[in-house]
Design a protein around this motif. Structure first.
Motif, mmCIF file in Angstrom:
data_model
loop_
_atom_site.group_PDB
_atom_site.id
_atom_site.type_symbol
_atom_site.label_atom_id
_atom_site.label_comp_id
_atom_site.label_asym_id
_atom_site.label_seq_id
_atom_site.Cartn_x
_atom_site.Cartn_y
_atom_site.Cartn_z
ATOM 1 N N ARG A 195 0.882 -1.126 -0.074
ATOM 2 C CA ARG A 195 0.045 0.006 0.015
ATOM 3 C C ARG A 195 0.895 1.365 -0.125
ATOM 4 O O ARG A 195 1.657 1.417 0.917
ATOM 5 N N MET A 196 0.778 2.026 -1.070
ATOM 6 C CA MET A 196 1.492 3.268 -1.126
ATOM 7 C C MET A 196 0.930 4.471 -0.627
ATOM 8 O O MET A 196 1.385 5.261 -0.171
ATOM 9 N N PHE A 197 -0.570 4.554 -0.951
ATOM 10 C CA PHE A 197 -1.399 5.674 -0.460
ATOM 11 C C PHE A 197 -2.144 5.412 0.478
ATOM 12 O O PHE A 197 -2.817 4.324 0.729
ATOM 13 N N ASP A 198 -2.653 6.435 1.427
ATOM 14 C CA ASP A 198 -3.870 6.425 2.283
ATOM 15 C C ASP A 198 -4.619 7.501 1.975
ATOM 16 O O ASP A 198 -4.495 8.275 1.372
ATOM 17 N N GLY A 199 -6.077 7.032 2.232
ATOM 18 C CA GLY A 199 -6.806 7.888 1.964
ATOM 19 C C GLY A 199 -6.950 8.671 0.441
ATOM 20 O O GLY A 199 -7.369 7.637 -0.347
ATOM 21 N N GLY A 200 -7.175 9.975 0.415
ATOM 22 C CA GLY A 200 -7.420 10.445 -0.880
ATOM 23 C C GLY A 200 -6.249 10.865 -1.271
ATOM 24 O O GLY A 200 -6.137 11.497 -2.297
ATOM 25 N N GLU A 201 -4.950 10.191 -0.852
ATOM 26 C CA GLU A 201 -3.614 10.632 -1.568
ATOM 27 C C GLU A 201 -3.481 10.294 -2.928
ATOM 28 O O GLU A 201 -3.015 11.161 -3.737
ATOM 29 N N LEU A 202 -4.219 9.138 -3.392
ATOM 30 C CA LEU A 202 -4.052 8.518 -4.791
ATOM 31 C C LEU A 202 -4.999 9.558 -5.509
ATOM 32 O O LEU A 202 -4.475 9.978 -6.792
ATOM 33 N N ARG A 203 -5.965 10.069 -5.154
ATOM 34 C CA ARG A 203 -6.902 11.053 -6.071
ATOM 35 C C ARG A 203 -6.060 12.282 -6.152
ATOM 36 O O ARG A 203 -6.161 12.783 -7.293
ATOM 37 N N LEU A 204 -5.138 12.884 -5.131
ATOM 38 C CA LEU A 204 -4.588 14.004 -5.333
ATOM 39 C C LEU A 204 -3.467 13.806 -6.462
ATOM 40 O O LEU A 204 -3.061 14.614 -7.261
ATOM 41 N N VAL A 205 -2.438 12.599 -6.231
ATOM 42 C CA VAL A 205 -1.558 12.357 -7.193
ATOM 43 C C VAL A 205 -2.054 12.362 -8.652
ATOM 44 O O VAL A 205 -1.721 12.854 -9.615
ATOM 45 N N LEU A 206 -3.461 11.480 -8.896
ATOM 46 C CA LEU A 206 -3.800 11.446 -10.110
ATOM 47 C C LEU A 206 -4.281 12.800 -10.692
ATOM 48 O O LEU A 206 -4.182 13.096 -11.808
ATOM 49 N N THR A 231 -4.817 23.715 -5.747
ATOM 50 C CA THR A 231 -4.205 24.933 -4.989
ATOM 51 C C THR A 231 -4.448 24.804 -3.644
ATOM 52 O O THR A 231 -3.370 25.157 -2.819
ATOM 53 N N GLU A 232 -5.706 24.600 -3.408
ATOM 54 C CA GLU A 232 -5.926 24.445 -1.757
ATOM 55 C C GLU A 232 -5.103 23.374 -1.246
ATOM 56 O O GLU A 232 -4.855 23.541 0.103
ATOM 57 N N ARG A 233 -4.557 22.302 -1.844
ATOM 58 C CA ARG A 233 -3.912 21.106 -1.176
ATOM 59 C C ARG A 233 -2.593 21.273 -1.766
ATOM 60 O O ARG A 233 -1.857 19.975 -1.556
ATOM 61 N N ALA A 234 -1.964 22.172 -1.925
ATOM 62 C CA ALA A 234 -0.666 22.294 -2.822
ATOM 63 C C ALA A 234 0.527 21.662 -1.944
ATOM 64 O O ALA A 234 1.285 20.994 -2.483
ATOM 65 N N HIS A 235 0.503 21.996 -0.612
ATOM 66 C CA HIS A 235 1.698 21.538 0.257
ATOM 67 C C HIS A 235 1.492 19.941 0.203
ATOM 68 O O HIS A 235 2.375 19.470 0.175
ATOM 69 N N GLU A 236 0.338 19.378 0.202
ATOM 70 C CA GLU A 236 0.151 17.825 0.559
ATOM 71 C C GLU A 236 0.448 17.230 -0.875
ATOM 72 O O GLU A 236 1.197 16.416 -0.926
ATOM 73 N N VAL A 237 -0.056 18.141 -1.909
ATOM 74 C CA VAL A 237 0.327 17.367 -3.485
ATOM 75 C C VAL A 237 1.844 17.437 -3.579
ATOM 76 O O VAL A 237 2.504 16.580 -3.997
#
Length: 197
Positions: free
Chosen positions: A48-59, A128-134
């Protein structure tokens, strides 16, 4: 050496005592285990590489950078990690559906049956709102790739990744008759040449 199974009557059985026949899917699973040092070591492509919505942000980030098909996204992540991780179609496509339902991406007209996705204005605002997480997610994937690429086996892994992607893409498009046998023959010939080195 493994022989690839590509149908009866074409001389595709084992060529030597104790040499099992292997289909393409099983072959790539075997290669993935070798790349990770064998079973039982943890991590790897199927970890498992991503948790929660992380894959959504990467895609979403990758689609915002450039409109892409589903398999383009899988390949992009695989390249970023130096072949250490590739999300499965069974994870990517439902995530793309969810991103579409959220209004963050939309289908674009494209040739062929594959759907190509582009980011919407709402999707770009969300990034843009999640820029640091991305940024942190992309940095994590890039760091994995840099670590993996320091290995002496990097050229082989790159070539195996290209082969894996090419074969799986053709399998999704559908393989029949002569094309199926031609691809199997190419793989058989490559295996034989490697064995003779």
């Amino acid at each position: 050496m493994f022989r690839f199974s590509h149908g009866p009557g074409r001389g595709c059985g084992p060529r030597g005592r104790g040499r099992p026949e292997m289909d393409v899917e099983r072959f790539f699973e075997w290669v993935e285990r070798l790349n990770e040092g064998g079973p039982g070591r943890g991590g790897g492509r199927r970890g498992r590489m991503f948790d929660g919505g992380e894959l959504r942000l990467v895609l979403l980030k990758l689609i915002a950078d450039e409109p892409r098909h589903g398999y383009d996204l899988i390949r992009a992540i695989e390249e970023m990690t130096g072949g250490a991780y590739a999300p499965s179609p069974g994870v990517v496509y439902p995530t793309l559906t969810l991103l579409g339902e959220m209004g963050h991406i939309e289908e674009q007209a494209s040739e062929g049956a594959k759907k190509r996705y582009a980011a919407t204005d709402a999707g770009r605002i969300h990034l843009t709102e999640r820029a640091h997480e991305v940024e942190a997610l992309i940095a994590r994937l890039t760091a994995i790739g840099e670590h993996r690429n320091r290995s002496d086996h990097r050229p082989i892994r790159r070539a195996m990744g290209n082969l894996r992607f090419a074969v799986k893409s053709r399998m999704i498009d559908g393989l029949e008759g002569d094309t199926l046998h031609e691809i199997a023959a190419i793989l058989d010939e490559a295996a034989q040449r490697i064995e003779r080195l």
